[in-house]
Design an enzyme around this catalytic site. Structure first.
Site, mmCIF file in Angstrom:
data_model
loop_
_atom_site.group_PDB
_atom_site.id
_atom_site.type_symbol
_atom_site.label_atom_id
_atom_site.label_comp_id
_atom_site.label_asym_id
_atom_site.label_seq_id
_atom_site.Cartn_x
_atom_site.Cartn_y
_atom_site.Cartn_z
ATOM 1 N N ARG A 63 -8.476 -0.512 4.969
ATOM 2 C CA ARG A 63 -7.588 0.454 4.330
ATOM 3 C C ARG A 63 -6.277 -0.213 3.916
ATOM 4 N NH1 ARG A 63 -5.742 4.376 8.113
ATOM 5 N NH2 ARG A 63 -4.414 4.733 6.316
ATOM 6 N N ARG B 110 1.296 15.010 13.011
ATOM 7 C CA ARG B 110 1.726 14.785 11.629
ATOM 8 C C ARG B 110 1.697 16.044 10.752
ATOM 9 N NH1 ARG B 110 -0.590 8.932 9.844
ATOM 10 N NH2 ARG B 110 1.257 8.885 8.565
ATOM 11 N N ASP C 32 5.509 20.364 7.584
ATOM 12 C CA ASP C 32 6.490 21.448 7.462
ATOM 13 C C ASP C 32 7.712 21.058 6.628
ATOM 14 O OD1 ASP C 32 6.822 19.747 9.843
ATOM 15 O OD2 ASP C 32 8.651 20.899 10.143
ATOM 16 N N ASP D 96 5.128 0.908 11.934
ATOM 17 C CA ASP D 96 3.906 0.246 11.460
ATOM 18 C C ASP D 96 3.812 -1.215 11.909
ATOM 19 O OD1 ASP D 96 3.110 2.583 10.303
ATOM 20 O OD2 ASP D 96 3.454 1.969 8.232
ATOM 21 N N CYS E 123 -4.072 13.132 13.245
ATOM 22 C CA CYS E 123 -4.826 11.893 13.155
ATOM 23 C C CYS E 123 -4.610 11.141 14.457
ATOM 24 C CB CYS E 123 -4.401 11.062 11.953
ATOM 25 S SG CYS E 123 -2.760 10.400 12.086
ATOM 26 N N LYS F 107 0.835 -1.213 0.000
ATOM 27 C CA LYS F 107 0.000 0.000 0.000
ATOM 28 C C LYS F 107 0.869 1.263 0.000
ATOM 29 C CE LYS F 107 -1.800 1.585 4.037
ATOM 30 N NZ LYS F 107 -1.500 3.014 4.248
ATOM 31 N N ASN F 108 1.867 1.293 0.881
ATOM 32 C CA ASN F 108 2.647 2.521 1.039
ATOM 33 C C ASN F 108 3.618 2.762 -0.122
ATOM 34 O OD1 ASN F 108 1.292 3.047 3.344
ATOM 35 N ND2 ASN F 108 3.007 2.665 4.753
HETATM 36 C C1 UD1 Z 1 4.633 7.022 6.199
HETATM 37 C C2 UD1 Z 1 3.717 5.834 6.103
HETATM 38 C C3 UD1 Z 1 3.264 5.392 7.489
HETATM 39 C C4 UD1 Z 1 4.481 5.158 8.389
HETATM 40 C C5 UD1 Z 1 5.411 6.368 8.380
HETATM 41 C C6 UD1 Z 1 6.706 6.118 9.134
HETATM 42 C C7 UD1 Z 1 2.599 6.065 3.972
HETATM 43 C C8 UD1 Z 1 1.351 6.389 3.226
HETATM 44 N N1 UD1 Z 1 2.565 6.197 5.303
HETATM 45 O O1 UD1 Z 1 3.866 8.078 6.786
HETATM 46 O O2 UD1 Z 1 2.501 4.198 7.348
HETATM 47 O O3 UD1 Z 1 4.038 4.918 9.701
HETATM 48 O O4 UD1 Z 1 5.760 6.699 7.019
HETATM 49 O O5 UD1 Z 1 7.377 5.027 8.610
HETATM 50 O O6 UD1 Z 1 3.587 5.658 3.399
HETATM 51 N N2 UD1 Z 1 6.823 14.840 10.302
HETATM 52 C C9 UD1 Z 1 6.938 16.185 10.574
HETATM 53 N N3 UD1 Z 1 6.893 17.070 9.533
HETATM 54 C C10 UD1 Z 1 6.732 16.666 8.242
HETATM 55 C C11 UD1 Z 1 6.618 15.280 7.965
HETATM 56 C C12 UD1 Z 1 6.665 14.391 9.019
HETATM 57 O O7 UD1 Z 1 7.091 16.576 11.726
HETATM 58 O O8 UD1 Z 1 6.706 17.510 7.338
HETATM 59 C C13 UD1 Z 1 6.843 13.862 11.433
HETATM 60 C C14 UD1 Z 1 5.479 13.156 11.565
HETATM 61 O O9 UD1 Z 1 4.574 13.921 12.316
HETATM 62 C C15 UD1 Z 1 5.874 11.874 12.246
HETATM 63 C C16 UD1 Z 1 7.261 11.585 11.673
HETATM 64 O O10 UD1 Z 1 7.747 12.828 11.151
HETATM 65 O O11 UD1 Z 1 5.949 12.029 13.627
HETATM 66 C C17 UD1 Z 1 7.260 10.532 10.581
HETATM 67 O O12 UD1 Z 1 6.515 10.988 9.498
HETATM 68 P P1 UD1 Z 1 6.777 10.503 7.990
HETATM 69 O O13 UD1 Z 1 8.024 9.711 7.881
HETATM 70 O O14 UD1 Z 1 6.598 11.698 7.116
HETATM 71 O O15 UD1 Z 1 5.546 9.512 7.793
HETATM 72 P P2 UD1 Z 1 4.402 9.570 6.721
HETATM 73 O O16 UD1 Z 1 4.979 9.818 5.371
HETATM 74 O O17 UD1 Z 1 3.307 10.458 7.213
#
Ligand code: UD1
Length: 430
Positions: free
Chosen positions: A407, A129, A132, A314, A124, A22-23
């Site tokens: 999902r 999340r 930035d 995950d 969420c 999925k991811n």
């Molecule tokens: C993706 C995965 C999710 C997985 C996560 C970590 C998908 C669709 N989802 O989520 O299943 O749990 O990677 O492996 O692939 N953060 C910030 N600012 C940002 C972006 C992220 O502070 O701009 C923080 C988030 O709040 C979180 C952490 O960084 O605490 C990890 O986020 P990120 O690696 O971006 O995960 P996702 O891409 O949201």
């Protein structure tokens, strides 16, 4: 709303086919927005998140053709995506609130059209999340970003410009978004402290097949030489390592034996080592992984989530559930999300012995028995942890809010029934 009923205590034995990831699929779908030609994705999982992303793309002008397909004799989907031109440059709140990964349209649409409006996803169940890191990187590439009425408005005059970007954190989402944006930018972009998750490698492969010039795959420094135009391609989605890890725990928690067909051991080394250290026999084959816990006594293992190749957040909930059936104690620490222990109160209702310390750590002590109970969870992986606990528990467990599972776990009941679980979906209308 549907529920899942499990009667626990069955030892699982047999084979489970692991679906496409999925991811990986979600950013791959959005990569198709970078070209006016057709991008075809095979081995696509049959999941509500994929349907949600497809609906978003249709709403902005993508033509999608769907085909039933078979990969190694297992049912899957093939989708062809073609966005000749956009009918809208807006990703509305109604789509984004249903699925956060909608933010993957940001980079591609901005790079191709110079303008995009994306509803901010908001928090969420598992944490705030923010976005930035995505937005700061796009600004470095010359985009003007404004937040108005809950939407990100992003504009650029002409093309995005290559930049040297250092992520403050190796975000999976930001790495994918900036990779896609940089593929069509003017000049070279370097992303330092990029995330290295295998799903990102899959995106790099598709983008390069579409004509992008990206080097550094699977490392924390990605170099993207921007090109004027990308073309169509055909691509097979990699196997879902999180689904594989989840069913590995199903074998271990029931002290059974499951061969995970199509799973790649190379992408699961940290979780497999935890299983090995706990006492599970693991056999890594070329195209499968055998997880054998028959007759084994497991011992508690500490787990700390981290970015890849560390232990995946995950799989935290599922492994925490496993530790309830191990001897001794296990300390489980979550470092990626600030609120990812929502499964614990539900597990306590099944007889678990868990002490939570602050937001990030929990001590899990093995118990002689778990008992079935009505439970529910607030996110996808936590819901699967409750299924796992139900498989190991005495008596009946009813898991509600099944839409979370739909999902991300394809044909869940069918796959578990195939290895001997007593599990069924109870259809209910609201
Ligand atoms: C993706 C995965 C999710 C997985 C996560 C970590 C998908 C669709 N989802 O989520 O299943 O749990 O990677 O492996 O692939 N953060 C910030 N600012 C940002 C972006 C992220 O502070 O701009 C923080 C988030 O709040 C979180 C952490 O960084 O605490 C990890 O986020 P990120 O690696 O971006 O995960 P996702 O891409 O949201």
């Amino acid at each position: 709303m549907d529920k899942i009923k499990i009667t626990g205590g069955k030892v699982l034995n047999g084979e489970i086919y692991i679906s496409g990831a999925k991811n990986a699929a979600l950013p791959l779908i959005c990569a198709s927005l970078l070209t006016d030609e057709t991008v075809t994705l095979t081995n696509m999982p049959i999941l509500s998140d994929i349907r949600a992303m497809n609906a978003l793309l249709v709403s902005i002008g993508t033509q999608i053709d769907e085909f039933d397909d078979f990969v190694d004799g297992h049912p899957t989907k093939t989708y062809s995506y073609r966005t000749k031109e956009f009918s809208s440059l807006i990703a509305p709140y109604d789509y984004v609130r249903k699925m956060r990964a909608s933010y993957y349209v940001l980079g591609p649409i901005l790079a191709r059209e110079g303008h995009v409006e994306l509803s901010l996803p908001g928090g969420c169940a598992i944490g705030a999340r923010p976005m930035d890191i995505h937005l700061a990187a796009l600004e470095q590439m010359g985009a003007r970003i404004e937040i108005k009425n809950g939407y990100v408005h992003a504009d650029v005059d002409g093309r995005l410009k290559g930049a040297h970007i250092i992520f403050r954190f190796a975000s999976v989402g930001a790495t994918c978004n900036i990779l896609m944006a940089a593929a069509l930018a003017e000049g070279t972009t370097i992303i330092e402290n990029a995330a290295k998750e295998p799903e990102i490698g899959d995106l790099v492969d598709l983008l390069n097949d579409m004509g992008a010039k990206i080097s550094g795959k699977d490392t924390s420094v990605l170099t993207i030489e921007g090109v004027d135009k990308l073309h169509g391609a055909r691509h097979k989605v990699i196997a879902d390592r999180i689904e594989a890890g989840s069913y590995a725990v199903a074998a271990a928690i029931t002290r059974g034996r499951i061969e995970l067909i199509n799973a790649r051991a190379a992408n699961l080394q940290t979780p497999l080592n935890i299983l090995r250290n706990a006492g599970v026999l693991i056999q890594e084959k070329e195209n499968s992984i055998v997880v054998d816990a028959v007759g084994r006594t497991l011992t508690g293992q500490d787990i700390m989530t981290d970015v890849y190749p560390g232990f995946p957040t995950d799989l935290q909930a599922q492994f925490l559930a496993l530790m309830l059936t191990a001897e001794g104690a296990a300390m489980v620490t979550e470092t990626i999300f600030e609120n990812r222990f929502m499964h614990i109160p539900e597990l306590l209702r099944m007889g678990a012995n868990i002490n939570v310390h602050g937001h990030a750590s929990a001590i899990v002590r093995g118990v002689s028995k778990l008992y079935g109970a009505p439970v529910m969870a607030t996110d996808l992986r936590a819901s699967f942890a409750l299924i796992l606990a139900g498989l190991a528990a005495e008596g009946e467990t009813i898991v509600s809010r099944v839409y979370h599972l739909d999902r991300g776990y394809e044909r869940l009941e069918e796959k578990l029934r195939g290895v001997g679980a007593d599990i069924e979906r109870i259809k209910e209308t609201d």
